[in-house]
Write a protein that holds these residues in place. Structure first.
Motif, PDB file in Angstrom:
ATOM      1  N   ILE A 185      -6.604  -2.391  -8.743  1.00 43.18           N
ATOM      2  CA  ILE A 185      -6.346  -1.372  -7.732  1.00 43.18           C
ATOM      3  C   ILE A 185      -4.842  -1.113  -7.716  1.00 43.18           C
ATOM      4  O   ILE A 185      -4.041  -2.049  -7.731  1.00 43.18           O
ATOM      5  N   LEU A 186      -4.476   0.168  -7.674  1.00 46.73           N
ATOM      6  CA  LEU A 186      -3.076   0.569  -7.579  1.00 46.73           C
ATOM      7  C   LEU A 186      -2.876   1.332  -6.274  1.00 46.73           C
ATOM      8  O   LEU A 186      -3.612   2.280  -5.992  1.00 46.73           O
ATOM      9  N   VAL A 187      -1.911   0.889  -5.459  1.00 46.35           N
ATOM     10  CA  VAL A 187      -1.604   1.563  -4.191  1.00 46.35           C
ATOM     11  C   VAL A 187      -0.098   1.714  -4.055  1.00 46.35           C
ATOM     12  O   VAL A 187       0.671   1.052  -4.748  1.00 46.35           O
ATOM     13  N   GLN A 188       0.307   2.581  -3.112  1.00 47.46           N
ATOM     14  CA  GLN A 188       1.730   2.730  -2.795  1.00 47.46           C
ATOM     15  C   GLN A 188       2.058   2.241  -1.396  1.00 47.46           C
ATOM     16  O   GLN A 188       3.092   1.631  -1.188  1.00 47.46           O
ATOM     17  N   LYS A 189       1.174   2.506  -0.449  1.00 53.24           N
ATOM     18  CA  LYS A 189       1.444   2.143   0.945  1.00 53.24           C
ATOM     19  C   LYS A 189       1.352   0.635   1.140  1.00 53.24           C
ATOM     20  O   LYS A 189       0.373   0.010   0.757  1.00 53.24           O
TER      21      LYS A 189
END
Length: 121
Positions: free
Chosen positions: A80-84
């Protein structure tokens, strides 16, 4: 292979299967003015998904879509890739609580870091 959830209903989930590069995906994000702070990218192991689903998939050829009539198990997710940061914390807690083997990445300004080992991807 890009595996993108495009429509979720109570009865089924439609997934678009597409052979494309990350560059094509990010160009699509830019063209559609999608705020990357508001999305998470899930990499799903299509072979594991096929093994774990019990019901047949419906193939919609003209749109390169498969319709799955059941929940997608979290164990089919490879990464999984997230920014927040808030999303990152929630996802990390869920993965740890359920003892899942999922790589979690945090992306920022084109730099991607694996939060489990701290290495840049």
């Amino acid at each position: 292979m890009l595996f993108e959830v495009i429509c979720k209903k109570k009865q089924y989930i439609d997934c678009e299967l597409e052979n494309s590069s990350r560059a094509i995906f990010w160009n699509w994000v830019i063209e559609n003015k999608i705020n990357t702070q508001d999305i998470a990218i899930f990499v799903i192991n299509i072979n594991k998904l096929f093994e774990l689903t019990k019901q047949d998939w419906l193939e919609i050829n003209e749109k390169n879509i498969v319709r799955i009539f059941e929940n997608i198990e979290p164990s089919t997710i490879d990464s999984i890739l997230v920014q927040k940061s808030s999303d990152l914390e929630s996802i990390n807690k869920y993965v740890n609580r359920h003892n899942l083997k999922i790589n979690i990445y945090k992306g920022n300004q084109g730099k991607i870091k694996n939060i489990l080992n701290g290495k840049e991807a």
